[in-house]
Design an enzyme around this catalytic site. Structure first.
Site, short mmCIF file in Angstrom:
data_model
loop_
_atom_site.label_atom_id
_atom_site.label_comp_id
_atom_site.label_asym_id
_atom_site.label_seq_id
_atom_site.Cartn_x
_atom_site.Cartn_y
_atom_site.Cartn_z
N ASP A 304 74.45 -17.33 101.15
CA ASP A 304 73.07 -18.49 100.45
C ASP A 304 72.62 -18.56 100.77
O ASP A 304 71.78 -20.00 100.99
CB ASP A 304 74.04 -19.77 99.30
N GLY A 323 68.03 -25.22 98.84
CA GLY A 323 68.65 -24.16 99.07
C GLY A 323 68.61 -24.08 100.32
O GLY A 323 67.90 -25.14 101.66
O1 DOR Z 1 70.85 -24.46 96.82
C1 DOR Z 1 70.67 -22.60 95.47
N1 DOR Z 1 69.08 -22.01 96.44
N2 DOR Z 1 70.75 -22.67 95.27
C2 DOR Z 1 70.88 -21.78 94.72
O2 DOR Z 1 72.10 -21.23 94.16
C3 DOR Z 1 69.32 -21.21 94.44
C4 DOR Z 1 69.49 -20.73 95.97
C5 DOR Z 1 68.05 -20.77 95.94
O3 DOR Z 1 67.40 -19.80 95.27
O4 DOR Z 1 66.63 -20.98 96.54
#
Ligand code: DOR
Length: 426
Positions: A304, A323
Site C-alpha cells: 500500500d 497513506g
Molecule cells: O492510506 C491510504 N492511502 N489508503 C488508501 O486506500 C489510499 C491510499 C492513497 O492513495 O494515498
C-alpha cells in the site's frame, strides 16, 4: 551466440518455493541457464552470505501517475521498488484521471515499459471509482489487466458489487476490495477506540472494515467470483477470511507491513505520517494479522505504498491525506518483525502474490529455464530508515530512524542488474 554478456550470481543460498540450496546462478539473455557449484560467467555479482530469492511482487502500489507526479511517478515508484527488491508491482487506479478505461491502462503500461521493475496495473471496478456505474472491465482485461479495484474506496452498493462480481467471473479476472463502509466510517480519521477518545480525533470502527469483508464473502459465495481482500487490518477480518478459505471459497488476502508493526497508539504524536486507511489498529489486531500471515490465511504482504508530498502530508491530522511509503521498507520490516523463516517471508512477498496476479511464469521462482527476475538479500545487514534517502519522490515513512535487519544487495530484472550493492543503476 548470446546477445549480452553472461552473468553469475555467486556464493549465495537460493530460496524459492522449491526449497533452499547453495548454488551459483548463471543468467544468459535474461534467462537462468544454469544453477550449481563453482559456475562462472562474463560478469559476477557477489552473493556471499546472501539469500538469492525471486524478485518481490507488490499487489498494491500507488504510483500517482497520471495526475500527481509531484508525489511519485511510475518511474520513481518503480525505482524505489527495485531498491526494495521488487521486480513486479501492481499500480492502483486512484489516479487523476482514474485508471478506468483502456486508454489510461495503455498510458500507465507505456510509462512502465522503461522502468527498472515490471509495472502492471489494476483497473477500476467503477467509472471514476465513483461507485455508481461499472467500468469497461472487458476492454481493460483485453489489455492484460487481471485485478480490478476501486482502491482508496470500497464499492458501497451491494447490488453493484454483485454485478461487478458476475462480470468479473465471466472475464476470469479478480476483484480486489478496499473494505471500508463509508457511512459507518463517519468521516473518522483513525481507529475508533481508546486512543481516538483520548486524542479527540474522530475514529472509524473496526466494524466499518468487517462489514464489507462479511458482505464480499457472502457475494463470493453467491457468484463464485474470486475476491482478494486488500490491506486487512482487524482481528475479526482475519477470522472471517480464515473461515471463508476453510469453506472452500475463492478468497485471498493481503496485509501491509504497517498493519503488522504499528498500532493506533502512534497517533498520540498527532503526526499525520501515521494516518492511513485502513487505520492503524490495536495490539490485538496486530497480533491477529501476524497470526494470519503465519498460518497462510493472509497469503500476501502488500505495501500500500502511498506517497504524498510534504505540502499535503504535513497538514493537521484531520486534513492530511491517508497513506505511507512502503516499497523500500517492506522486506526489512518482514524480516525484522515477523518471527517467520525466510522462505515464508518470501512466499508472502514473492511467489504467492505472483500467483494471485497470474505472473508466476515470469516472477516468483529461481529455476533453470525461467526468466531471471531475482533479488539478492543480505538477511543480517542492519540499516536505518531515512525518508529523504529513498528513491521515491516522497518521504512520508512512519519508520523514520528505525533500525531494520535485512537489506537488498542486488535486484535483477529480466537478467539485467537494476540494483547493484544497494544502488539503483537507472
Ligand atoms: O492510506 C491510504 N492511502 N489508503 C488508501 O486506500 C489510499 C491510499 C492513497 O492513495 O494515498
Amino acid at each position: 551466440m548470446p546477445e549480452s554478456p553472461s552473468l553469475v550470481i555467486k556464493g549465495g543460498r537460493v530460496v524459492d518455493a522449491a526449497g533452499e540450496r547453495e548454488a551459483d546462478v548463471v543468467i544468459v539473455d535474461g534467462v537462468i541457464t544454469a544453477m550449481g557449484a563453482d559456475l562462472s560467467a562474463d560478469r559476477t555479482l557477489d552473493a556471499a552470505g546472501c539469500v538469492v530469492g525471486p524478485g518481490l511482487v507488490d499487489l498494491h502500489s500507488h504510483l500517482r501517475e497520471p495526475g500527481k507526479e509531484e508525489a511519485e511517478t511510475v518511474e520513481s515508484g518503480a525505482r524505489g521498488a527495485a531498491v526494495g527488491g521488487y521486480t513486479a508491482i501492481l499500480a492502483m487506479p486512484n489516479t487523476t484521471p482514474a485508471i478506468d478505461s483502456a486508454g489510461v491502462v495503455q498510458q500507465v503500461l507505456e510509462l512502465g515499459r522503461a522502468a527498472p521493475c515490471d509495472v502492471l496495473t489494476a483497473g477500476a471496478i467503477t467509472v471514476g471509482r465513483a461507485g455508481e456505474q461499472l467500468a469497461p472491465m472487458a476492454e481493460m482485461a483485453a489489455l492484460g489487466v487481471r485485478i480490478f479495484t476501486d482502491d482508496g474506496a470500497g464499492v458501497q452498493d451491494n447490488l453493484l458489487m454483485r454485478r461487478a462480481m458476475e462480470y468479473a467471473t465471466g472475464l476470469d479476472v479478480i476483484l480486489a476490495q478496499h473494505c471500508e463502509d463509508d457511512a459507518l466510517c463517519g468521516g473518522g480519521h483513525m481507529n475508533e477506540g481508546e486512543w481516538s477518545a483520548r486524542l479527540g480525533i474522530p475514529g472509524q470502527p473496526a466494524e466499518a472494515e468487517e462489514l464489507m469483508v462479511m458482505r464480499d464473502i457472502a457475494l463470493a459465495r453467491l457468484t463464485g467470483c474470486r475476491i482478494h481482500f486488500q490491506h486487512m487490518s482487524t482481528a475479526r477480518s482475519v477470522e472471517m477470511i480464515r473461515a471463508a478459505i476453510a469453506a472452500g471459497l475463492p478468497v485471498t488476502a493481503e496485509a501491509t507491513p504497517h498493519h503488522f508493526t504499528l498500532t493506533d497508539a502512534e497517533c498520540r504524536s498527532y503526526d499525520p505520517v501515521f494516518k492511513v486507511n485502513p487505520p492503524l489498529r490495536t495490539d490485538a489486531d496486530v497480533a491477529a494479522v501476524r497470526a494470519g500471515l503465519a498460518d497462510g490465511t493472509i497469503g500476501a504482504i502488500a505495501t500500500d505504498h502511498a506517497p504524498h508530498t510534504p505540502e499535503t502530508k504535513e497538514l493537521p491530522f484531520d486534513q492530511a491525506p491517508p497513506g505511507m511509503l512502503g516499497l523500500e521498507t517492506a522486506l526489512a520490516l518482514a524480516l525484522t518483525e515477523l518471527d517467520l523463516p525466510i522462505a515464508q517471508v518470501l512466499a508472502a512477498l514473492s511467489w504467492n502474490p505472483a500467483r494471485i496476479l497470474g505472473i508466476d511464469g515470469v516472477h516468483g521462482s529461481v529455476a533453470e529455464g525461467r526468466p531471471a527476475n531475482l533479488c539478492v538479500i543480505d538477511p543480517e545487514e542492519t540499516w536505518t530508515v531515512s525518508g529523504s534517502a529513498m528513491a521515491s519522490r516522497s518521504s512520508n515513512t512512519p519508520f523514520e530512524g528505525r533500525q531494520l535487519r535485512g537489506k537488498v544487495r542486488h535486484t535483477i530484472l529480466h537478467g539485467e542488474p537494476v540494483v547493484i550493492a544497494g544502488e539503483a543503476q537507472r
